[in-house]
Design a protein around this motif. Sequence first.
Motif, PDB file in Angstrom:
ATOM      1  N   GLN A   1      -3.496  -2.680  -4.183  1.00 51.78           N
ATOM      2  CA  GLN A   1      -3.751  -3.618  -5.436  1.00 51.78           C
ATOM      3  C   GLN A   1      -4.981  -3.481  -5.941  1.00 51.78           C
ATOM      4  OE1 GLN A   1      -0.703  -4.904  -6.669  1.00 51.78           O
ATOM      5  NE2 GLN A   1      -2.029  -4.909  -8.450  1.00 51.78           N
ATOM      6  N   SER A   2      -6.083  -3.457  -5.131  1.00 53.19           N
ATOM      7  CA  SER A   2      -7.399  -3.484  -5.457  1.00 53.19           C
ATOM      8  C   SER A   2      -8.107  -2.071  -5.624  1.00 53.19           C
ATOM      9  CB  SER A   2      -8.035  -4.289  -4.405  1.00 53.19           C
ATOM     10  OG  SER A   2      -8.218  -3.618  -3.069  1.00 53.19           O
ATOM     11  N   GLN A   3      -7.768  -1.123  -5.082  1.00 52.21           N
ATOM     12  CA  GLN A   3      -8.497   0.213  -4.977  1.00 52.21           C
ATOM     13  C   GLN A   3      -7.657   1.387  -4.663  1.00 52.21           C
ATOM     14  OE1 GLN A   3     -11.458   0.090  -2.067  1.00 52.21           O
ATOM     15  NE2 GLN A   3     -10.142  -0.193  -0.461  1.00 52.21           N
ATOM     16  N   GLU A   4      -8.063   2.447  -5.271  1.00 53.31           N
ATOM     17  CA  GLU A   4      -7.399   3.713  -4.911  1.00 53.31           C
ATOM     18  C   GLU A   4      -8.463   4.904  -4.261  1.00 53.31           C
ATOM     19  OE1 GLU A   4      -5.223   7.283  -7.406  1.00 53.31           O
ATOM     20  OE2 GLU A   4      -4.672   5.475  -7.489  1.00 53.31           O
ATOM     21  N   LEU A   5      -8.335   5.320  -3.182  1.00 55.95           N
ATOM     22  CA  LEU A   5      -9.247   6.442  -2.566  1.00 55.95           C
ATOM     23  C   LEU A   5      -8.660   7.672  -2.416  1.00 55.95           C
ATOM     24  CD1 LEU A   5     -10.918   3.802   0.046  1.00 55.95           C
ATOM     25  CD2 LEU A   5     -11.759   4.389  -2.163  1.00 55.95           C
ATOM     26  N   THR A   6      -9.260   8.611  -2.763  1.00 52.06           N
ATOM     27  CA  THR A   6      -8.746  10.040  -2.553  1.00 52.06           C
ATOM     28  C   THR A   6      -9.587  10.896  -1.884  1.00 52.06           C
ATOM     29  OG1 THR A   6      -7.643   9.923  -4.491  1.00 52.06           O
ATOM     30  CG2 THR A   6      -7.783  12.188  -3.703  1.00 52.06           C
ATOM     31  N   THR A   7      -9.311  11.458  -0.643  1.00 52.16           N
ATOM     32  CA  THR A   7      -9.907  12.439   0.069  1.00 52.16           C
ATOM     33  C   THR A   7      -9.344  13.661  -0.021  1.00 52.16           C
ATOM     34  OG1 THR A   7      -8.844  11.560   2.158  1.00 52.16           O
ATOM     35  CG2 THR A   7     -10.829  10.668   1.423  1.00 52.16           C
ATOM     36  N   THR A   8     -10.166  14.885   0.379  1.00 52.59           N
ATOM     37  CA  THR A   8      -9.834  16.197   0.566  1.00 52.59           C
ATOM     38  C   THR A   8      -9.640  16.432   1.974  1.00 52.59           C
ATOM     39  OG1 THR A   8     -10.933  16.626  -1.430  1.00 52.59           O
ATOM     40  CG2 THR A   8     -10.253  18.380   0.018  1.00 52.59           C
TER      41      THR A   8
ATOM     42  N   GLU B   1       0.862  -1.113   0.158  1.00 58.60           N
ATOM     43  CA  GLU B   1      -0.002   0.044   0.034  1.00 58.60           C
ATOM     44  C   GLU B   1       0.920   1.199  -0.075  1.00 58.60           C
ATOM     45  OE1 GLU B   1      -2.604   0.381   3.303  1.00 58.60           O
ATOM     46  OE2 GLU B   1      -0.773   0.057   5.127  1.00 58.60           O
ATOM     47  N   THR B   2       0.422   2.153  -0.538  1.00 57.82           N
ATOM     48  CA  THR B   2       0.975   3.634  -0.504  1.00 57.82           C
ATOM     49  C   THR B   2      -0.180   4.712  -0.159  1.00 57.82           C
ATOM     50  OG1 THR B   2       2.104   3.076  -2.392  1.00 57.82           O
ATOM     51  CG2 THR B   2       2.031   5.432  -1.921  1.00 57.82           C
ATOM     52  N   VAL B   3       0.455   5.450   0.700  1.00 56.02           N
ATOM     53  CA  VAL B   3      -0.415   6.376   1.480  1.00 56.02           C
ATOM     54  C   VAL B   3       0.300   7.861   1.219  1.00 56.02           C
ATOM     55  CG1 VAL B   3      -1.747   7.424   3.483  1.00 56.02           C
ATOM     56  CG2 VAL B   3      -1.326   4.946   3.172  1.00 56.02           C
ATOM     57  N   ALA B   4      -0.363   8.700   0.410  1.00 49.95           N
ATOM     58  CA  ALA B   4       0.299   9.954  -0.005  1.00 49.95           C
ATOM     59  C   ALA B   4      -0.548  11.246   0.522  1.00 49.95           C
ATOM     60  CB  ALA B   4       0.651   9.759  -1.276  1.00 49.95           C
ATOM     61  N   LEU B   5      -0.064  12.159   0.799  1.00 46.59           N
ATOM     62  CA  LEU B   5      -0.710  13.516   1.226  1.00 46.59           C
ATOM     63  C   LEU B   5       0.148  14.588   0.223  1.00 46.59           C
ATOM     64  CD1 LEU B   5      -2.592  15.360   2.434  1.00 46.59           C
ATOM     65  CD2 LEU B   5      -1.129  15.582   4.213  1.00 46.59           C
ATOM     66  N   THR B   6      -0.470  15.074  -0.668  1.00 46.91           N
ATOM     67  CA  THR B   6       0.066  16.239  -1.518  1.00 46.91           C
ATOM     68  C   THR B   6      -0.836  17.417  -1.444  1.00 46.91           C
ATOM     69  OG1 THR B   6       1.009  14.680  -3.213  1.00 46.91           O
ATOM     70  CG2 THR B   6       0.848  17.013  -3.698  1.00 46.91           C
ATOM     71  N   ASN B   7      -0.552  18.388  -0.551  1.00 47.45           N
ATOM     72  CA  ASN B   7      -1.373  19.566  -0.213  1.00 47.45           C
ATOM     73  C   ASN B   7      -2.715  19.089   0.421  1.00 47.45           C
ATOM     74  OD1 ASN B   7       0.679  21.483  -1.273  1.00 47.45           O
ATOM     75  ND2 ASN B   7       0.052  20.990  -3.328  1.00 47.45           N
ATOM     76  N   HIS B   8      -3.783  19.161  -0.545  1.00 41.42           N
ATOM     77  CA  HIS B   8      -4.916  18.754   0.065  1.00 41.42           C
ATOM     78  C   HIS B   8      -5.559  17.586  -0.127  1.00 41.42           C
ATOM     79  CE1 HIS B   8      -5.608  21.024  -3.784  1.00 41.42           C
ATOM     80  NE2 HIS B   8      -6.742  20.319  -3.869  1.00 41.42           N
ATOM     81  N   ARG B   9      -4.633  16.936  -1.031  1.00 39.99           N
ATOM     82  CA  ARG B   9      -5.133  15.726  -1.468  1.00 39.99           C
ATOM     83  C   ARG B   9      -4.595  14.556  -0.710  1.00 39.99           C
ATOM     84  NH1 ARG B   9      -6.131  16.133  -8.050  1.00 39.99           N
ATOM     85  NH2 ARG B   9      -7.697  17.879  -7.806  1.00 39.99           N
TER      86      ARG B   9
END
Length: 280
Positions: free
Chosen positions: A224-231, A210-218
Amino acid sequence: MNLDEYFKLLGLTKPEQPDLAFLHQYVARHMALFTFNNLAVLLREPMPLDTPSLLEKVVRRGAGGYCFEHNKIACEALTHLGYSTRIVVGRVLNNYVRPVPRTHRITLVDIAAESYLVDVGFGPACPVAPIAVNAQAPQQAGQEYYQIKALANHEYDLVLEKADGPFILYRFDLGQYSDADCAVGHFYSHKHPDAVFVNNLVVSKKTAKETVALTNHRLTHRTQSQELTTTIDSGTALFKVLTQTFALNIEQEICQFLFERYIAPKLAGNESSAGVVSGR
């Protein structure tokens, strides 16, 4: 803290001889434990690059850091274990070939007849395993595939194989580099008014799964199965993410400052963070 204590924290025992298996374990465990981030840049804290200071900040305090910090530790640690290492300073391209300064520190490790790129400081796009320089086919590292492509001018591209095609992350050569070259790139990266790290908040942690990444507000969480983006829409939300998701020791007042200074203007202007692949 010293390097032996650092390896103990990683849960690693010194190998009888430097080998590739240990190198794989080392890269994966360092990246899983310590965050990639530029908080010290945005807070204008002192950022010395001597090994004791880096072990204190990145390892003992668990404050993380960026490439000139993580990859300096990696180079010193692997040299301490007897690996044949050398410093490389590359140009971050993010798939846009243009004249840019050398602002990314990497380590090359020679084992037998092969050289391996070892990078523990390139944020969410960083390979979680060593990448053989001379291999012809793409190489798997966690969920992703990478390839090092030789160019006609004796340079090399590290390429991430994406669904929509190859993506050039950075370009490097095999010239002779030293800590002095890194000091120049480090100074630009955390002091120049146009540097990406001076103008954006970037935090990430990565494992093979898994990868968890914060870039500014995102905030993006990818498996492997999904990608979720929150603000991230408030200083409180930022505090929760930094302290709970990334386990960083930071005060709520500082998170409020970071939100107001760096995130709120981008939210108001609806600026995209999509182009900041590595945080550079």
